[in-house]
Write an enzyme that holds these catalytic residues in place. Structure first.
Site, PDB file in Angstrom:
ATOM      1  N   LYS A 106       3.616   2.793  12.270  1.00  0.00           N
ATOM      2  CA  LYS A 106       3.994   1.671  11.392  1.00  0.00           C
ATOM      3  C   LYS A 106       3.858   2.071   9.919  1.00  0.00           C
ATOM      4  CE  LYS A 106       0.701  -1.583  10.549  1.00  0.00           C
ATOM      5  NZ  LYS A 106       0.407  -1.771   9.117  1.00  0.00           N
ATOM      6  N   ASN A 107       2.716   2.645   9.560  1.00  0.00           N
ATOM      7  CA  ASN A 107       2.458   2.905   8.143  1.00  0.00           C
ATOM      8  C   ASN A 107       3.235   4.102   7.599  1.00  0.00           C
ATOM      9  OD1 ASN A 107       0.865   0.687   8.133  1.00  0.00           O
ATOM     10  ND2 ASN A 107      -1.094   1.785   8.124  1.00  0.00           N
ATOM     11  N   ARG A 111       1.728  -7.448   3.267  1.00  0.00           N
ATOM     12  CA  ARG A 111       1.373  -6.893   1.954  1.00  0.00           C
ATOM     13  C   ARG A 111       2.151  -5.630   1.623  1.00  0.00           C
ATOM     14  NH1 ARG A 111      -3.035  -8.393  -0.430  1.00  0.00           N
ATOM     15  NH2 ARG A 111      -2.979  -6.424  -1.516  1.00  0.00           N
ATOM     16  N   CYS A 162      -6.389 -10.943   1.245  1.00  0.00           N
ATOM     17  CA  CYS A 162      -6.243 -10.394   2.599  1.00  0.00           C
ATOM     18  C   CYS A 162      -7.604 -10.510   3.272  1.00  0.00           C
ATOM     19  CB  CYS A 162      -5.807  -8.939   2.480  1.00  0.00           C
ATOM     20  SG  CYS A 162      -5.728  -8.050   4.015  1.00  0.00           S
ATOM     21  N   ASP A 207      -8.981   2.290   9.423  1.00  0.00           N
ATOM     22  CA  ASP A 207      -8.209   1.586  10.455  1.00  0.00           C
ATOM     23  C   ASP A 207      -8.729   1.858  11.878  1.00  0.00           C
ATOM     24  OD1 ASP A 207      -6.636   0.489   8.496  1.00  0.00           O
ATOM     25  OD2 ASP A 207      -4.983   1.893   8.736  1.00  0.00           O
ATOM     26  N   ILE A 241     -14.036   1.802   2.350  1.00  0.00           N
ATOM     27  CA  ILE A 241     -12.695   1.578   1.771  1.00  0.00           C
ATOM     28  C   ILE A 241     -12.475   0.101   1.422  1.00  0.00           C
ATOM     29  CG2 ILE A 241     -10.192   1.864   2.107  1.00  0.00           C
ATOM     30  CD1 ILE A 241     -11.620   4.540   2.121  1.00  0.00           C
ATOM     31  N   ARG A 263       1.583  -7.247  14.776  1.00  0.00           N
ATOM     32  CA  ARG A 263       2.077  -6.616  13.550  1.00  0.00           C
ATOM     33  C   ARG A 263       2.040  -5.100  13.673  1.00  0.00           C
ATOM     34  NH1 ARG A 263      -1.493  -7.564   9.273  1.00  0.00           N
ATOM     35  NH2 ARG A 263      -0.210  -5.875   8.524  1.00  0.00           N
TER      36      ARG A 263
HETATM   37  N1  EPU Z   1      -7.056  -0.266  -4.448  1.00  0.00           N
HETATM   38  C1  EPU Z   1      -7.262  -0.735  -5.718  1.00  0.00           C
HETATM   39  N2  EPU Z   1      -6.171  -0.848  -6.549  1.00  0.00           N
HETATM   40  C2  EPU Z   1      -4.915  -0.512  -6.163  1.00  0.00           C
HETATM   41  C3  EPU Z   1      -4.718  -0.036  -4.846  1.00  0.00           C
HETATM   42  C4  EPU Z   1      -5.806   0.074  -4.009  1.00  0.00           C
HETATM   43  O1  EPU Z   1      -8.382  -1.031  -6.112  1.00  0.00           O
HETATM   44  O2  EPU Z   1      -3.985  -0.627  -6.962  1.00  0.00           O
HETATM   45  C5  EPU Z   1      -8.206  -0.100  -3.551  1.00  0.00           C
HETATM   46  C6  EPU Z   1      -8.130  -0.988  -2.296  1.00  0.00           C
HETATM   47  O3  EPU Z   1      -8.581  -2.299  -2.536  1.00  0.00           O
HETATM   48  C7  EPU Z   1      -9.004  -0.204  -1.321  1.00  0.00           C
HETATM   49  C8  EPU Z   1      -8.707   1.248  -1.696  1.00  0.00           C
HETATM   50  O4  EPU Z   1      -8.171   1.211  -3.023  1.00  0.00           O
HETATM   51  O5  EPU Z   1     -10.339  -0.485  -1.585  1.00  0.00           O
HETATM   52  C9  EPU Z   1      -7.727   1.980  -0.809  1.00  0.00           C
HETATM   53  O6  EPU Z   1      -6.619   1.131  -0.530  1.00  0.00           O
HETATM   54  P1  EPU Z   1      -5.137   1.669  -0.313  1.00  0.00           P
HETATM   55  O7  EPU Z   1      -4.332   1.325  -1.492  1.00  0.00           O
HETATM   56  O8  EPU Z   1      -5.175   3.106   0.100  1.00  0.00           O
HETATM   57  O9  EPU Z   1      -4.662   0.772   0.912  1.00  0.00           O
HETATM   58  P2  EPU Z   1      -3.181   0.299   1.166  1.00  0.00           P
HETATM   59  O10 EPU Z   1      -2.244   1.313   0.667  1.00  0.00           O
HETATM   60  O11 EPU Z   1      -3.021  -1.103   0.724  1.00  0.00           O
HETATM   61  C10 EPU Z   1      -2.894   1.470   3.483  1.00  0.00           C
HETATM   62  C11 EPU Z   1      -2.565   1.036   4.888  1.00  0.00           C
HETATM   63  C12 EPU Z   1      -3.735   0.254   5.474  1.00  0.00           C
HETATM   64  C13 EPU Z   1      -4.965   1.176   5.462  1.00  0.00           C
HETATM   65  C14 EPU Z   1      -5.233   1.666   4.040  1.00  0.00           C
HETATM   66  C15 EPU Z   1      -6.376   2.661   3.951  1.00  0.00           C
HETATM   67  C16 EPU Z   1      -0.161   0.808   4.814  1.00  0.00           C
HETATM   68  C17 EPU Z   1       1.025  -0.074   4.842  1.00  0.00           C
HETATM   69  N3  EPU Z   1      -1.359   0.219   4.854  1.00  0.00           N
HETATM   70  O12 EPU Z   1      -3.140   0.268   2.744  1.00  0.00           O
HETATM   71  O13 EPU Z   1      -3.394  -0.057   6.808  1.00  0.00           O
HETATM   72  O14 EPU Z   1      -6.088   0.481   5.938  1.00  0.00           O
HETATM   73  O15 EPU Z   1      -4.048   2.302   3.515  1.00  0.00           O
HETATM   74  O16 EPU Z   1      -6.134   3.755   4.764  1.00  0.00           O
HETATM   75  O17 EPU Z   1      -0.017   2.025   4.772  1.00  0.00           O
HETATM   76  C18 EPU Z   1      -3.470  -1.294   8.822  1.00  0.00           C
HETATM   77  O18 EPU Z   1      -2.517  -0.608   9.232  1.00  0.00           O
HETATM   78  O19 EPU Z   1      -4.124  -2.062   9.573  1.00  0.00           O
HETATM   79  C19 EPU Z   1      -3.849  -1.206   7.414  1.00  0.00           C
HETATM   80  C20 EPU Z   1      -4.585  -2.149   6.816  1.00  0.00           C
END
Ligand code: EPU
Length: 417
Positions: A22-23, A92, A116, A304, A326, A397
Site C-alpha cells: 500500500k505505502n 492522510r 490521527c 507499523d 516514531i 484500508r
Molecule cells: N513528522 C513531522 N513533520 C512532518 C512530517 C512528519 O513532525 O512534516 C513526524 C511525524 O509526526 C512522525 C515522524 O515525523 O513522528 C515520522 O513520520 P513520517 O512522515 O515518516 O510518516 P508518514 O510519512 O506520515 C508513513 C507511512 C505510515 C508509517 C510512517 C512511519 C505512508 C502512506 N504512511 O507515514 O504508515 O507508519 O511512514 O514509517 O507511507 C500505516 O501504513 O499504517 C502507516 C501509518
C-alpha cells in the site's frame, strides 16, 4: 459497520501470498500527476486506501482504471488543482498529491490532513521543503495553498526522516529547475520504489535508499510501467501470526531484504525463520522468548509492526520493553490487549512493559487504527474462544482479503456485516 469474529486457538499452517505494498503504491499513483500520458502500475493491492487515491485523482480530472491489481492513470486531463477535504479526510496520504501538483501546474490546494489516532502527524517538513524550492505556502480555511511559477532546486534538510515528506519533495524536485539535495531523507524501500518509478519516467535521481538523495530537474516526464514492491508490513504481520499461533507458514512473494529488523526480532523470540529467495517459512515455538524492541526509521524496526509484535510478547516467558519512538500515541491497542488478559504497563507515553502471561482470553475488542487492528486479529487467533473485533474498516484500508488469507491458513475467522 463490519466486525470480524475469530474462534481462536488454532495453529496456522500452509501458504500465503503477499500483496503489493500500500505505502509504495500510493506515491506511485500520485506520481502519475507529473506525467502527461498514461502510466501503468502492476501488483497494486485492492484496498480502501487505493480506491481513495483513485477517487482523488479522478476528481482532479485523471482517467483511472483498476482491475486485477493493475492500475492505469492518464493524467493528461487533469485541470483541477484542489484536493478536497471530503476526499483527503478519508486518507492522510492524500498529501502526496501536493508536490506533484505544484511541480506540474505551479499551483495546488490540498486540504490539511486532520488529526490521527496514532499522533498529531504534522506536515510542516513537507511545506518547509516546498518553500525551499520556491513555493509560496499559505494556509487558508483548512487548506494548504502552494504556488510557484517554476520550482527551483535547493538543499533541503529534514529534522526527522519523513517517509511521505521525502516522497513529496522528490516528486516536486523532479520537474524543478536545477539540482535538489534532500538530506536526512527517509530510506524506506518504498522511497527506492518511487525513485525507480520516477527514473523510468525520465527523472534524474540518485541516492534513494541512503540519507542523501540528489535530484537533477528535467523538463518533462514520460509514461512508464512500474511494478509495486511486496508489502513488508503484511509480510511481517503473517510472520508474527505464524509464530504467535505456534504454526508453520510459508510466506510467498515477499522481499526478505526489506524486513531485516523483523526477521532478527522474530528469531530472537525463538521462532524458526528460513529464507529461500522470495519465500520465508516461519515456525512458531512452544515458548515465546521475551524480546525488547524500539521502533525507528528504516532500517530500524518499523512502527507499523509494533502493535503486532506487542501481541506476540503478551505470551512471552518474561518482560519485554517496547519503545515507540516514531508516533506519540501508538499504544491504543495495549488497552484492548489488556481486555484480553495481557499484562501491560504503559510506564511512559512511549514505553510499554509487557509481562508475558500463559495465554490470552477471547473478548470483544475495538480496532483504533490499521496496524492496531492487525494486532487484535493476531490476539484473536491466539486466544481460545470467540473474539469479536469491531471497527475493522481500519484494517480494510491496508490488508487485502485478510480473512480469506487467514482462513486459507486454517483460521476460523468470519466477517459479520
Ligand atoms: N513528522 C513531522 N513533520 C512532518 C512530517 C512528519 O513532525 O512534516 C513526524 C511525524 O509526526 C512522525 C515522524 O515525523 O513522528 C515520522 O513520520 P513520517 O512522515 O515518516 O510518516 P508518514 O510519512 O506520515 C508513513 C507511512 C505510515 C508509517 C510512517 C512511519 C505512508 C502512506 N504512511 O507515514 O504508515 O507508519 O511512514 O514509517 O507511507 C500505516 O501504513 O499504517 C502507516 C501509518
Amino acid at each position: 459497520m463490519d466486525k470480524i469474529q475469530i474462534n481462536g486457538g488454532r495453529k496456522l499452517a500452509g501458504e500465503v501470498v503477499i500483496s503489493g505494498a500500500k505505502n509504495a503504491a500510493l506515491p506511485l499513483i500520485a506520481a502519475s500527476i507529473l506525467v502527461d500520458g498514461t502510466c501503468e502500475f502492476t501488483n497494486v493491492p485492492n484496498l480502501m486506501d487505493i480506491h481513495s487515491i483513485k477517487l482523488l485523482l479522478e476528481d482532479l480530472g485523471a482517467r483511472c482504471a483498476f482491475d486485477n491489481h493493475v492500475m492505469t492513470v492518464d493524467g493528461s486531463g487533469i485541470q483541477k488543482i484542489e484536493a478536497e477535504y471530503e476526499l483527503v479526510r478519508k486518507m492522510r496520504a492524500s498529501i502526496l498529491v501536493l508536490g506533484p501538483l505544484v511541480a506540474r501546474f505551479g499551483h495546488a490546494k490540498v486540504s490539511l490532513p486532520g488529526g490521527c489516532a496514532i499522533g498529531a502527524r504534522p506536515v510542516n517538513m513537507h511545506l518547509a521543503g516546498l518553500e525551499a524550492l520556491g513555493a509560496k505556502i499559505g494556509i487558508d480555511h483548512g487548506y494548504i495553498e502552494a504556488k510557484a511559477e517554476k520550482l527551483t532546486g535547493n538543499e533541503i534538510y529534514f529534522d526527522i526522516p519523513t517517509v511521505t515528506g521525502t516522497e513529496n519533495l522528490m516528486m516536486a524536485a523532479v520537474l524543478a529547475k536545477g539540482k535538489t539535495v534532500l538530506r536526512n531523507a527517509a530510506r524506506e524501500p518504498e522511497i527506492i520504489c518511487l525513485a525507480d518509478a520516477l527514473s523510468r519516467m525520465g527523472a534524474k535521481i540518485s541516492g534513494a535508499g541512503t540519507p542523501i538523495i540528489t535530484i537533477e530537474g528535467v523538463d518533462r516526464l514520460a509514461p512508464a510501467l512500474v511494478t509495486v514492491i511486496p508489502d513488508r508490513i503484511e509480510t511481517g504481520t503473517f510472520m508474527v501470526a505464524a509464530a504467535a499461533t505456534r504454526g508453520n507458514v510459508l510466506i510467498k512473494g515477499c522481499n526478505p531484504d526489506h524486513i531485516g529488523g523483523i526477521i532478527s526480532k522474530l528469531k530472537a523470540s525463538g521462532a524458526g525463520v528460513e529464507i529461500c529467495g522470495d519465500q520465508i517459512r516461519v515456525r512458531g515455538m512452544e515458548q515465546v522468548k521475551s524480546v525488547d524492541i524500539k521502533t525507528l526509521p528504516y532500517p530500524g524496526f518499523p512502527t507499523d509492526m509494533q502493535a503486532q509484535f506487542m501481541t506476540l510478547m503478551c505470551i512471552a516467558d518474561g518482560t519485554s520493553v517496547i519503545h515507540e519512538s516514531i508516533f506519540e500515541n501508538r499504544f491504543i491497542h495495549a488497552n484492548e490487549l489488556m481486555r484480553m488478559g495481557a499484562d501491560i504497563t504503559l510506564s511512559r507515553a512511549d514505553i510499554a512493559m509487557v509481562r508475558g502471561v500463559p495465554e490470552l482470553q477471547a473478548a470483544p475488542v475495538m480496532a483504533s487504527d490499521l496496524r492496531a487492528s492487525a494486532s487484535l486479529v493476531i490476539a484473536g487467533l491466539m486466544a481460545r474462544g470467540t473474539t469479536l473485533i469491531s471497527r475493522v474498516y481500519h484494517m480494510d484500508r491496508g490488508y487485502e482479503a485478510i480473512e480469506k488469507k487467514f482462513c486459507a491458513l486454517g483460521a476460523d475467522m468470519v466477517r459479520i456485516k
